[in-house]
Design a protein around this motif. Structure first.
Motif, mmCIF file in Angstrom:
data_model
loop_
_atom_site.group_PDB
_atom_site.id
_atom_site.type_symbol
_atom_site.label_atom_id
_atom_site.label_comp_id
_atom_site.label_asym_id
_atom_site.label_seq_id
_atom_site.Cartn_x
_atom_site.Cartn_y
_atom_site.Cartn_z
ATOM 1 N N GLU A 117 0.831 -1.206 0.000
ATOM 2 C CA GLU A 117 0.000 0.000 0.000
ATOM 3 C C GLU A 117 0.867 1.258 0.000
ATOM 4 O O GLU A 117 0.588 2.222 -0.738
ATOM 5 N N SER A 118 1.933 1.235 0.781
ATOM 6 C CA SER A 118 2.834 2.395 0.836
ATOM 7 C C SER A 118 3.517 2.642 -0.501
ATOM 8 O O SER A 118 3.806 3.785 -0.859
ATOM 9 N N ALA A 119 3.771 1.558 -1.221
ATOM 10 C CA ALA A 119 4.439 1.687 -2.519
ATOM 11 C C ALA A 119 3.448 1.998 -3.644
ATOM 12 O O ALA A 119 3.848 2.136 -4.805
ATOM 13 N N GLY A 120 2.166 2.107 -3.311
ATOM 14 C CA GLY A 120 1.165 2.436 -4.321
ATOM 15 C C GLY A 120 0.783 1.274 -5.214
ATOM 16 O O GLY A 120 0.282 1.484 -6.329
ATOM 17 N N VAL A 121 1.033 0.055 -4.737
ATOM 18 C CA VAL A 121 0.679 -1.138 -5.521
ATOM 19 C C VAL A 121 -0.757 -1.509 -5.159
ATOM 20 O O VAL A 121 -1.030 -2.042 -4.077
ATOM 21 N N ASP A 122 -1.680 -1.206 -6.059
ATOM 22 C CA ASP A 122 -3.097 -1.406 -5.790
ATOM 23 C C ASP A 122 -3.582 -2.759 -6.326
ATOM 24 O O ASP A 122 -2.890 -3.448 -7.083
ATOM 25 N N ASN A 123 -4.814 -3.085 -5.954
ATOM 26 C CA ASN A 123 -5.506 -4.265 -6.483
ATOM 27 C C ASN A 123 -4.689 -5.540 -6.326
ATOM 28 O O ASN A 123 -4.490 -6.298 -7.280
ATOM 29 N N THR A 124 -4.178 -5.769 -5.135
ATOM 30 C CA THR A 124 -3.459 -7.010 -4.848
ATOM 31 C C THR A 124 -4.225 -7.804 -3.801
ATOM 32 O O THR A 124 -4.960 -7.256 -2.984
ATOM 33 N N ILE A 125 -4.051 -9.115 -3.859
ATOM 34 C CA ILE A 125 -4.650 -10.018 -2.875
ATOM 35 C C ILE A 125 -3.514 -10.796 -2.222
ATOM 36 O O ILE A 125 -2.738 -11.467 -2.917
ATOM 37 N N VAL A 126 -3.391 -10.689 -0.902
ATOM 38 C CA VAL A 126 -2.334 -11.373 -0.166
ATOM 39 C C VAL A 126 -2.963 -12.491 0.657
ATOM 40 O O VAL A 126 -3.871 -12.239 1.460
ATOM 41 N N GLU A 127 -2.498 -13.722 0.447
ATOM 42 C CA GLU A 127 -3.028 -14.876 1.174
ATOM 43 C C GLU A 127 -1.878 -15.697 1.726
ATOM 44 O O GLU A 127 -0.840 -15.851 1.068
ATOM 45 N N ASP A 128 -2.070 -16.236 2.937
ATOM 46 C CA ASP A 128 -1.054 -17.084 3.574
ATOM 47 C C ASP A 128 -1.744 -18.328 4.124
ATOM 48 O O ASP A 128 -2.599 -18.222 5.021
ATOM 49 N N ASP A 129 -1.389 -19.510 3.567
ATOM 50 C CA ASP A 129 -2.006 -20.757 4.037
ATOM 51 C C ASP A 129 -1.074 -21.537 4.957
ATOM 52 O O ASP A 129 -1.262 -22.731 5.173
ATOM 53 N N GLU A 130 -0.050 -20.850 5.469
ATOM 54 C CA GLU A 130 0.951 -21.425 6.372
ATOM 55 C C GLU A 130 1.917 -22.379 5.658
ATOM 56 O O GLU A 130 2.749 -23.001 6.301
ATOM 57 N N VAL A 131 1.773 -22.476 4.362
ATOM 58 C CA VAL A 131 2.757 -23.186 3.529
ATOM 59 C C VAL A 131 3.398 -22.186 2.575
ATOM 60 O O VAL A 131 4.607 -22.105 2.443
ATOM 61 N N SER A 132 2.538 -21.399 1.927
ATOM 62 C CA SER A 132 3.014 -20.387 0.989
ATOM 63 C C SER A 132 2.318 -19.059 1.243
ATOM 64 O O SER A 132 1.130 -19.026 1.612
ATOM 65 N N LEU A 133 3.056 -17.993 1.049
ATOM 66 C CA LEU A 133 2.501 -16.648 1.038
ATOM 67 C C LEU A 133 2.358 -16.259 -0.429
ATOM 68 O O LEU A 133 3.334 -16.275 -1.177
ATOM 69 N N THR A 134 1.139 -15.941 -0.837
ATOM 70 C CA THR A 134 0.874 -15.680 -2.253
ATOM 71 C C THR A 134 0.280 -14.293 -2.429
ATOM 72 O O THR A 134 -0.642 -13.906 -1.698
ATOM 73 N N VAL A 135 0.807 -13.580 -3.414
ATOM 74 C CA VAL A 135 0.282 -12.269 -3.778
ATOM 75 C C VAL A 135 -0.255 -12.366 -5.203
ATOM 76 O O VAL A 135 0.482 -12.713 -6.134
ATOM 77 N N ALA A 136 -1.547 -12.095 -5.371
ATOM 78 C CA ALA A 136 -2.148 -12.028 -6.698
ATOM 79 C C ALA A 136 -2.164 -10.572 -7.131
ATOM 80 O O ALA A 136 -2.674 -9.703 -6.404
ATOM 81 N N THR A 137 -1.596 -10.287 -8.305
ATOM 82 C CA THR A 137 -1.412 -8.900 -8.719
ATOM 83 C C THR A 137 -1.350 -8.795 -10.238
ATOM 84 O O THR A 137 -1.004 -9.753 -10.931
ATOM 85 N N HIS A 138 -1.682 -7.621 -10.737
ATOM 86 C CA HIS A 138 -1.481 -7.329 -12.151
ATOM 87 C C HIS A 138 -0.116 -6.676 -12.393
ATOM 88 O O HIS A 138 0.285 -6.491 -13.543
ATOM 89 N N THR A 139 0.597 -6.317 -11.325
ATOM 90 C CA THR A 139 1.905 -5.659 -11.445
ATOM 91 C C THR A 139 2.933 -6.414 -10.603
ATOM 92 O O THR A 139 3.254 -5.993 -9.483
ATOM 93 N N PRO A 140 3.453 -7.512 -11.102
ATOM 94 C CA PRO A 140 4.347 -8.342 -10.296
ATOM 95 C C PRO A 140 5.711 -7.712 -10.025
ATOM 96 O O PRO A 140 6.365 -8.064 -9.040
ATOM 97 N N GLY A 141 6.143 -6.768 -10.859
ATOM 98 C CA GLY A 141 7.467 -6.169 -10.679
ATOM 99 C C GLY A 141 7.669 -5.544 -9.310
ATOM 100 O O GLY A 141 8.606 -5.898 -8.577
#
Length: 321
Positions: free
Chosen positions: A261-285
């Motif tokens: 959020e501080s970096a201005g990266v909008d429209n992301t989904i952050v999920e953690d299932d205790e195995v993997s931390l996953t970020v769904a995004t249109h701007t992966p860079g």
């Protein structure tokens, strides 16, 4: 040279090729169940075509109608401009079929089985043995056909459908239940069969298989075709997010959300299932950059959308028996 997965099927000079298979408004009902409900397909000569769908979608019934094994209640089906129903003996020499379940004669060996199928088309032992070699079963020629492994049995089943050199090959879940190595061996065989100019039509539950092998696919649900196109084109239409995954525990999800959020990266989904931390995004860079700054790149995996994502969007995610 084989055309790319995005290319529309064309002949020389850009002219559209003759259709090998046309289905128009095909319907089939069993009692209260509408197994096939208005299916229309246009499959070009030389295409590798996949019919996809969850259990009960109508894939096998559609394939059997195209093969001339079942009579449709309504609609038009043509193979090379001719109707396959009632059983068209002229077409029987031009099509090859591998059914979903392989069943061989108990007392026949692998070699005797392929020779029997060759004899149905008035072919001799030489052609039969050549096809046995083609599918890598020569060394198993004296083994009873019903004692073959799953992968060997599927290769024999496909060989029986190819022994008379058909122009169209129908395959109903040819790699179901096979181990990864056997699946890939069959993929190589099916690619070769198609690259020789044959039209190949298969049903499959394996989305990676369809994405790798097929020029075009049709996704079915409740007897209807929901979408048709080249796998890559269908994936692009989805415009799905890229998924960036790292090992869980490297950075807290709330911390990562704050950094994004501080970096201005909008429209992301952050999920953690205790195995993997996953970020769904249109701007992966920027996401990768932030993870790198946090020293949180262990187990990094970046995955774009796949045909499976298209399939799930169209058919839903609920369990199918």
């Amino acid at each position: 040279m084989r055309r790319g997965r995005d290319a529309a099927p064309h002949g020389q000079g850009g002219h559209v090729m003759t259709a090998a298979i046309v289905a128009d408004g095909v319907r089939k009902r069993y009692g209260d169940i509408q197994a096939v409900d208005g299916v229309s397909l246009h499959i070009e000569a030389g295409e590798f075509y996949g019919i996809l769908g969850p259990n009960g979608a109508g894939k096998t019934t559609t394939l059997e109608i195209l093969e001339g094994v079942r009579e449709p209640d309504e609609g038009r089906i043509e193979l090379f401009g001719k109707s396959p129903w009632p059983r068209n003996h002229e077409l029987l020499t031009r099509i090859g079929v591998q059914f979903q379940a392989s069943s061989f004669f108990d007392k026949l060996t692998t070699r005797e089985t392929i020779r029997l199928f060759a004899s149905f088309h008035r072919l001799g032992a030489r052609q039969a043995d050549a096809m046995l070699a083609r599918v890598g079963l020569t060394d198993f020629g004296s083994v009873p056909a019903d004692k073959l492994s799953g992968g060997q049995a599927q290769r024999l089943s496909i060989a029986c459908g190819l022994v008379h050199d058909p122009e169209i090959v129908f395959l109903d879940e040819p790699t179901a239940g096979l181990d990864p190595q056997a699946r890939r061996n069959l993929w190589d065989l099916l690619r070769d069969v198609n690259q020789e100019g044959r039209t190949v039509v298969l049903t499959t539950h394996y989305l990676d298989e369809a994405e790798i092998l097929c020029d075009r696919v049709s996704v079915m649900e409740h007897g209807k075709v929901l979408k048709t196109g080249a796998p890559a084109a269908l994936i692009r239409e989805l415009d799905d997010m890229v998924r960036v995954s790292v090992e869980s525990g490297l950075v807290a999800p709330d911390v990562l959300r704050g950094l994004l959020e501080s970096a201005g990266v909008d429209n992301t989904i952050v999920e953690d299932d205790e195995v993997s931390l996953t970020v769904a995004t249109h701007t992966p860079g920027p996401v990768l950059s932030i993870l790198a700054d946090q020293g949180a790149l262990r187990g990094l995996e970046v995955r774009g959308a796949t045909l499976e994502d298209v399939f799930l969007q169209l058919t839903g995610r609920e369990y199918r028996a």
